[in-house]
Motif scaffolding. Structure first.
Motif, short mmCIF file in Angstrom:
data_model
loop_
_atom_site.label_atom_id
_atom_site.label_comp_id
_atom_site.label_asym_id
_atom_site.label_seq_id
_atom_site.Cartn_x
_atom_site.Cartn_y
_atom_site.Cartn_z
N GLY A 160 0.82 -1.21 0.00
CA GLY A 160 0.00 0.00 0.00
C GLY A 160 0.85 1.25 0.00
N TYR A 161 2.04 1.16 -0.58
CA TYR A 161 2.96 2.29 -0.50
C TYR A 161 2.36 3.54 -1.14
CZ TYR A 161 7.41 4.74 -0.45
OH TYR A 161 8.39 5.64 -0.21
N VAL A 162 1.52 3.32 -2.15
CA VAL A 162 0.95 4.44 -2.87
C VAL A 162 0.04 5.28 -1.96
CG1 VAL A 162 -1.16 3.43 -3.77
CG2 VAL A 162 0.18 4.93 -5.21
N ALA A 163 -0.42 4.70 -0.85
CA ALA A 163 -1.24 5.45 0.10
C ALA A 163 -0.46 6.65 0.63
CB ALA A 163 -1.68 4.55 1.25
N PHE A 164 0.82 6.45 0.91
CA PHE A 164 1.62 7.54 1.47
C PHE A 164 1.94 8.59 0.40
CE2 PHE A 164 2.72 3.68 3.91
CZ PHE A 164 1.92 3.99 4.99
N TYR A 165 2.12 8.08 -0.81
CA TYR A 165 2.27 8.97 -1.97
C TYR A 165 1.02 9.85 -2.07
CZ TYR A 165 3.59 9.62 -6.99
OH TYR A 165 3.97 10.10 -8.21
N ALA A 166 -0.15 9.23 -1.90
CA ALA A 166 -1.41 9.97 -1.97
C ALA A 166 -1.53 10.96 -0.82
CB ALA A 166 -2.58 8.99 -1.95
N VAL A 167 -1.12 10.54 0.38
CA VAL A 167 -1.20 11.45 1.53
C VAL A 167 -0.35 12.68 1.25
CG1 VAL A 167 -0.52 11.75 3.94
CG2 VAL A 167 -1.76 9.71 3.25
N GLY A 168 0.86 12.48 0.74
CA GLY A 168 1.73 13.61 0.44
C GLY A 168 1.11 14.52 -0.62
N ALA A 169 0.59 13.91 -1.68
CA ALA A 169 0.04 14.71 -2.78
C ALA A 169 -1.18 15.49 -2.32
CB ALA A 169 -0.32 13.79 -3.94
N TYR A 170 -2.07 14.84 -1.58
CA TYR A 170 -3.29 15.52 -1.14
C TYR A 170 -2.99 16.55 -0.06
CZ TYR A 170 -6.95 13.38 -3.86
OH TYR A 170 -7.78 13.02 -4.90
N THR A 171 -1.99 16.30 0.79
CA THR A 171 -1.64 17.30 1.79
C THR A 171 -1.27 18.60 1.10
OG1 THR A 171 -0.78 15.57 3.20
CG2 THR A 171 -0.10 17.80 3.71
N TRP A 200 7.14 25.06 -0.94
CA TRP A 200 8.29 24.89 -0.06
C TRP A 200 7.89 24.74 1.39
CZ3 TRP A 200 12.05 23.36 -2.79
CH2 TRP A 200 12.13 23.77 -4.12
N VAL A 201 6.74 25.34 1.75
CA VAL A 201 6.25 25.15 3.12
C VAL A 201 5.62 23.77 3.25
CG1 VAL A 201 4.63 26.01 4.84
CG2 VAL A 201 5.90 27.61 3.44
N CYS A 202 4.89 23.35 2.20
CA CYS A 202 4.13 22.11 2.31
C CYS A 202 4.99 20.85 2.13
CB CYS A 202 3.01 22.07 1.29
SG CYS A 202 1.70 23.21 1.66
N LEU A 203 6.11 20.98 1.46
CA LEU A 203 6.94 19.79 1.21
C LEU A 203 7.29 19.05 2.51
CD1 LEU A 203 8.41 18.16 -1.01
CD2 LEU A 203 10.41 19.58 -0.57
N PRO A 204 7.88 19.76 3.50
CA PRO A 204 8.15 19.03 4.75
C PRO A 204 6.88 18.57 5.44
CG PRO A 204 8.76 21.34 4.96
CD PRO A 204 8.45 21.12 3.53
N ILE A 205 5.82 19.38 5.37
CA ILE A 205 4.57 18.99 6.04
C ILE A 205 4.03 17.69 5.42
CG2 ILE A 205 2.20 19.67 6.57
CD1 ILE A 205 3.09 22.55 6.50
N SER A 206 4.11 17.61 4.08
CA SER A 206 3.64 16.40 3.40
C SER A 206 4.39 15.18 3.89
CB SER A 206 3.84 16.53 1.89
OG SER A 206 2.99 17.48 1.37
N GLY A 207 5.72 15.32 3.96
CA GLY A 207 6.53 14.19 4.40
C GLY A 207 6.20 13.80 5.83
N ILE A 208 6.06 14.82 6.70
CA ILE A 208 5.80 14.52 8.10
C ILE A 208 4.44 13.86 8.27
CG2 ILE A 208 5.36 15.59 10.35
CD1 ILE A 208 7.52 17.70 9.49
N LEU A 209 3.44 14.39 7.53
CA LEU A 209 2.10 13.79 7.64
C LEU A 209 2.09 12.36 7.13
CD1 LEU A 209 -0.59 16.46 6.81
CD2 LEU A 209 -0.31 15.11 8.88
N ALA A 210 2.81 12.12 6.03
CA ALA A 210 2.87 10.76 5.50
C ALA A 210 3.53 9.84 6.52
CB ALA A 210 3.61 10.72 4.17
N ALA A 211 4.61 10.33 7.15
CA ALA A 211 5.27 9.52 8.16
C ALA A 211 4.34 9.25 9.33
CB ALA A 211 6.54 10.22 8.64
#
Lengths: 476, 305
Positions: A160-171, A200-211
């Motif tokens: 289900g790795y694509v789920a985290f890809y989706a979380v990042g994209a939607y964030t 640039w603000v959302c990039l780290p947020i996306s990663g953190i939320l996916a994690a």
């Protein structure tokens, strides 16, 4: 195709091989008759009719028969001495000599790739296809490296790795198009701030939320054994996709989120206006500037993933991952907290998936649940598996080979000639077919991956095959 | 009450189909301890085989008796799907016995992708629809405003499922093959030492599981009348959920799990939301595996070192 070993003593190798080949050909034809030989064809709006293609079945049967006959007399010949292949690499000697220069050369080529594309195609405009292809491939390289942490290093099969890809994209998509957030920053930091800086603000947020999602999903399921874990991650991936489709108020459902603000050069937009990138750096405006910048952003993100993985492998937690992959019971008896160790791998892998997702959203500037199906997970998994689980270069090579190779297949116009495959031949249809076949074939013939094998990062005195190679079923 | 009764009938019908597929998962898991990820797609292949056979019999050969057609379709689909499953086991799983832990699972995922895309390429990506088979219904109960109906094909599905399950139970409990199967399930090495042909038993397990999935496929086709190359995935996962819920490795568990999943799905669609019915099934899978991995009737798993 699927007939038992042939004994050399019986009527002689040629006769035996011939018999085997005939049986395989017949079996192949039998397997293909109902679904290839006959086709339920739609005709207008009326009922289905049957059309036949028995010639195709005969051709496939012949190919399998001849191939098997030739292989049985050459490579699979019982009297033939087995080549003494020692290491896992495809071309051992060559690999050993090239290994030290391979990685610097690889990154060097990646760095100058846009330049080569521009020079090779003769101008910024015509190079668009090649730069976009580079971005596309590098996205998969990054996703492959992210999943490699989970599957290759820690040995957790994540479907289900694509789920985290989706979380990042939607964030990123939701935050950057959100009016309240934009208004909040407009009040504090100026009207254009959010439009310019949102990525640039959302990039780290996306990663953190996916994690974070990785931790939330991973915590309950990581105690499960390997194949159960795979199925549960698959279920989570599907749940997230179905929620994205059905929670229309938040995600706009299947229609997706469009008009995501484009990427900026750290706040400077790529526009043809006075404050734009081109005028600021004294260049003539060209829309390709943004694509080339996108290329370097994904290259940096991918390099970050690779670097983080290399460093993590040398840390205690990385060693614990590799140990866990080889023998979980031994790990537990040595006092490693297996759940926590798995959780770190799962969430770090998820974080890189989230980064890639944010990048995907800013590149396409449109996200919809359709981009995050199980097939996407399967493609990423195929890249990792074919590249050799745990090997960075292997995964990169297989991403280039699979994604780029498939794209190249599209360009081979001679395949469309009427006497070969016909004008309506569409290679993209065959993409997943080939991936699926390759996964099965690689597991049967080279389970350590086509391009490279995995070896333990640390070793005692001399590097040798890890025990997992020799472990029989029922262990670990 | 009337809606409840109708949903009960629909749920049991759907549950029978899931139960038949679930047996294939649970048998293979019991005997070689792997999740046969491609089983859902084997089921999909059987629906297409049934469609082709149905068209062949009705349009080319011109047989009009619907029961004769269905009987022949059933036999053809079972035989062909069994052959497909046998080949898959020989090509994709048998060479991997003794390989590392994840190898069979990855190979099965590859096989699943291969099968669904093979059918997409060979038969086209569009939905294939048949004219309704056995469209007649019996009105079971009429409350004035709402009629509870029982379609002939629902009766057919339940009867065929019940008969086949009985035959299957007899096969596993009373025949030498069933004995060999149960022996392999307990200890493969020991069974081999005592003269059980383990390879043959495993092959037969795959064939029987696929044949039961083919029955489910024929029933699915006659119930819905539409097939698509992607139809293996969701029913496959739901049937796997059924196998897990009933306790993986347990045959009665698979049937009970299948009926439960069918009922949960129809009642969820009727009383909560139809959009989230798949979410419900997937959530049950995750919840069962996390909190009750042995399922309803399964034995708790003992990890041997």
């Amino acid at each position: 195709m699927a007939v038992g070993p042939v004994s050399a003593s019986a009527p002689g190798p040629v006769a035996a091989a011939l018999k085997d080949a005939v049986i395989s050909a017949a079996l192949t034809a039998l397997l293909l008759v109902p679904l290839v030989g006959l086709r339920a064809t739609e005709q207008g709006g009326g009922p289905l009719i049957l059309t036949t293609r028995f010639g195709l079945v005969a051709i496939f049967g012949l190919i399998v028969g001849v191939l098997r006959f030739v292989l049985l007399l050459t490579i699979w010949h019982p009297a033939r001495a087995k080549p003494g292949r020692t290491g896992p690499a495809l071309f051992n000697g060559l690999g050993d000599r090239l290994a030290p220069v391979l990685k610097p050369a690889f990154f060097g080529i990646l760095l100058v790739y846009p330049l080569l594309a521009v020079l090779g195609s003769g101008g910024l405009g015509p190079s668009r296809y090649w730069v976009d292809l580079g971005i596309y491939i590098l996205t998969y390289v990054m996703l492959g490296w992210g999943l490699n942490i989970v599957v290759g290093l820690a040995g957790l099969l994540d479907l289900g790795y694509v789920a985290f890809y989706a979380v990042g994209a939607y964030t990123f998509a939701l935050l950057s198009t959100s009016i309240p957030v934009s208004d909040f920053f407009a009040g504090a930091l100026g009207a254009d701030f959010w439009k310019a800086w949102s990525f640039w603000v959302c990039l780290p947020i996306s990663g953190i939320l996916a994690a974070l999602w990785g931790v939330i999903l991973g915590f309950p399921v990581l105690r499960l054994r390997g194949d159960y874990l795979a199925i549960v991650t698959l279920a989570f991936g599907e749940i997230i996709r179905l929620v994205l489709i059905n929670w229309v108020d938040l995600t706009n459902g299947g229609a997706g989120i469009s008009s995501i603000p484009p990427i900026t050069f750290f706040g400077i937009p790529f526009t043809n206006s006075d404050g734009g990138f081109a005028s600021l750096f004294g260049l003539t405006f060209d829309p390709m500037h943004r694509n080339i910048f996108l290329y370097f952003v994904i290259l940096a993100l991918a390099a970050l993933t690779a670097l983080a993985t290399v460093r993590l492998r040398r840390m205690p937690v990385g060693r614990a991952w590799e140990a866990l992959r080889e023998d979980e019971i031994a790990c537990r008896s040595l006092g490693i907290n297996t759940t926590l160790t798995k959780l770190t791998a799962f969430s770090i892998g998820a974080m890189f998936g989230g980064f890639a997702g944010a990048f995907f959203a800013v590149r396409i500037r449109f996200v919809s649940p359709e981009s995050f199906t199980f097939m996407e997970s399967a493609v990423i998994l195929a890249i990792v598996v074919l590249g050799g689980m745990g090997s960075q270069m292997g995964v990169a090579m297989s991403a280039i080979l699979l994604i780029g190779g498939m794209e190249m297949l599209r360009n081979l116009t001679f395949l469309k000639s009427p006497w070969l495959l016909g004008p309506d031949f569409d290679p993209s249809l065959y993409r997943m077919l080939i991936f699926g076949f390759a996964m099965v074939a690689v597991m049967a013939w080279r389970p350590r991956g086509l391009v490279s094998g995995r070896l333990a990062t640390i070793f005692l005195k001399h590097r040798k095959k890890v025990s997992g190679d020799l472990v029989a079923e029922g262990h670990g | 009450m009337d809606i409840f009764l109708q949903q009960l009938i629909n749920g049991l019908t759907l549950g029978s189909i899931y139960g038949l597929i679930a047996i294939g998962y649970t048998m293979v898991f019991g005997i070689i301890g792997m999740v046969n990820f491609a089983h859902g797609d084997v089921f999909m292949v059987s629906t297409f085989t049934a469609l082709i056979a149905f068209l062949l019999l009705t349009t080319v050969l011109g047989i009009t008796s619907i029961f004769l057609v269905l009987a022949i379709v059933l036999v053809v689909a079972m035989a062909f799907t069994g052959l497909v499953s046998w080949s898959i086991e020989r090509v994709a799983y048998r060479p991997l016995r003794g390989s590392f832990r994840l190898a069979p699972m990855i190979s099965a995922i590859g096989m699943s992708i291969l099968l669904s895309n093979f059918v997409q390429v060979a038969q086209g990506p569009r939905n294939k629809a048949l004219p309704p088979i056995l469209p007649d219904v019996i009105v079971v109960w009429d409350s004035g405003s709402y009629q509870v109906t029982l379609a002939y094909k629902q009766i057919l599905i339940m009867v065929v499922t019940a008969v086949l399950l009985f035959g299957f139970w007899w096969l596993v409990q009373k025949t030498p093959l069933g004995r060999a199967q149960r022996a392999c399930e307990q200890d493969r090495k020991m069974a081999a030492l005592l003269g059980v042909d383990v390879d043959r038993t495993i092959s037969l397990t795959f064939i029987i599981g696929a044949a039961l999935a083919a029955v489910a496929g024929v029933l699915y086709l006659s119930y819905y009348g539409v097939v698509n190359f992607a139809d293996g995935f969701v029913p496959g996962v739901k049937a796997f959920t059924a196998a897990v819920l009933g306790g993986i490795g347990s045959l009665p568990g698979a049937v009970i799990g299948g009926l439960l999943i069918g009922l949960i799905e129809t009642f969820w669609s009727a009383y909560f939301s139809i959009e989230y019915k798949d979410v419900a099934a997937f959530s049950i899978l995750a919840i069962t595996l996390v909190f009750m991995p042995q399922g309803l009737l399964g034995r708790p798993e003992v990890e041997k070192v």
